[in-house]
Design a protein around this motif. Sequence first.
Motif, PDB file in Angstrom:
ATOM      1  N   GLY A 120       8.197  32.513  26.511  1.00 11.13           N
ATOM      2  CA  GLY A 120       7.032  31.810  26.005  1.00 11.13           C
ATOM      3  C   GLY A 120       6.263  32.508  24.906  1.00 11.13           C
ATOM      4  N   SER A 132      -2.982  28.222  21.274  1.00  7.58           N
ATOM      5  CA  SER A 132      -2.635  28.424  22.682  1.00  7.58           C
ATOM      6  C   SER A 132      -1.149  28.734  22.838  1.00  7.58           C
ATOM      7  N   ARG A 152       1.719  29.448  26.381  1.00 11.24           N
ATOM      8  CA  ARG A 152       1.903  29.617  27.816  1.00 11.24           C
ATOM      9  C   ARG A 152       3.110  30.503  28.057  1.00 11.24           C
ATOM     10  N   SER A 162       5.706  32.349  30.758  1.00 15.24           N
ATOM     11  CA  SER A 162       6.296  32.130  32.074  1.00 15.24           C
ATOM     12  C   SER A 162       7.047  33.375  32.499  1.00 15.24           C
ATOM     13  N   PHE A 196      -7.955  32.740  29.428  1.00 16.67           N
ATOM     14  CA  PHE A 196      -6.623  32.801  30.025  1.00 16.67           C
ATOM     15  C   PHE A 196      -6.688  32.334  31.475  1.00 16.67           C
ATOM     16  N   THR A 197      -5.609  31.705  31.927  1.00 11.90           N
ATOM     17  CA  THR A 197      -5.512  31.272  33.310  1.00 11.90           C
ATOM     18  C   THR A 197      -4.137  31.642  33.853  1.00 11.90           C
ATOM     19  N   SER A 245      -1.416  31.295  36.970  1.00 14.10           N
ATOM     20  CA  SER A 245      -1.088  30.407  38.078  1.00 14.10           C
ATOM     21  C   SER A 245       0.311  30.761  38.585  1.00 14.10           C
ATOM     22  N   TYR A 287       2.719  31.870  35.677  1.00 18.55           N
ATOM     23  CA  TYR A 287       2.407  31.409  34.328  1.00 18.55           C
ATOM     24  C   TYR A 287       1.116  32.054  33.834  1.00 18.55           C
ATOM     25  N   LEU A 288       1.031  32.209  32.547  1.00 18.91           N
ATOM     26  CA  LEU A 288      -0.209  32.659  31.927  1.00 18.91           C
ATOM     27  C   LEU A 288      -0.515  31.700  30.785  1.00 18.91           C
ATOM     28  N   GLN A 289      -1.500  30.852  31.012  1.00 19.09           N
ATOM     29  CA  GLN A 289      -1.961  29.934  29.970  1.00 19.09           C
ATOM     30  C   GLN A 289      -2.999  30.658  29.130  1.00 19.09           C
ATOM     31  N   MET A 290      -2.722  30.783  27.856  1.00 17.14           N
ATOM     32  CA  MET A 290      -3.605  31.533  26.964  1.00 17.14           C
ATOM     33  C   MET A 290      -4.180  30.586  25.923  1.00 17.14           C
ATOM     34  N   ASN A 291      -5.492  30.418  25.954  1.00 17.76           N
ATOM     35  CA  ASN A 291      -6.189  29.548  25.011  1.00 17.76           C
ATOM     36  C   ASN A 291      -7.130  30.366  24.143  1.00 17.76           C
TER      37      ASN A 291
END
Length: 118
Positions: free
Chosen positions: A8, A17, A19, A21, A67-68, A70, A81-85
């Motif tokens: 990712g 953004s 994401r 994985s 960042f989130t 999950s 996962y790391l969602q990076m905004n």
Amino acid sequence: QVQLVESGGGLVQPGGSLRLSCAASGSIFSIYAMGWYRQAPGKQRELVAAITSGGSTNYADSVKGRFTISRDNAKNTNTVYLQMNSLKPEDTAVYYCNALLVDGMDYWGKGTLVTVSS
């Protein structure tokens, strides 16, 4: 043993953004927590975010609110996962996935490069 494969990473403009994985395989039922670390050129590796098997999360102050982390604990798989905004140039680094087992052993992925630049 646990094997970790990240994906990712890439190049993104500031404010964009991505994401990440991390797919874990092997002794996944022994994993207590998984996390993301990063290392920028010339700097030490630092914790970005972590999540326990119970769902508790922890974030570096520099990424809170942006960042989130999950986790997918589906049967026979364990992916984090790391969602990076709202990415900033200072988020540029190699991002590493980490798995901490209940016996204290930890494992690392090979890393994925995130570059934030216009």
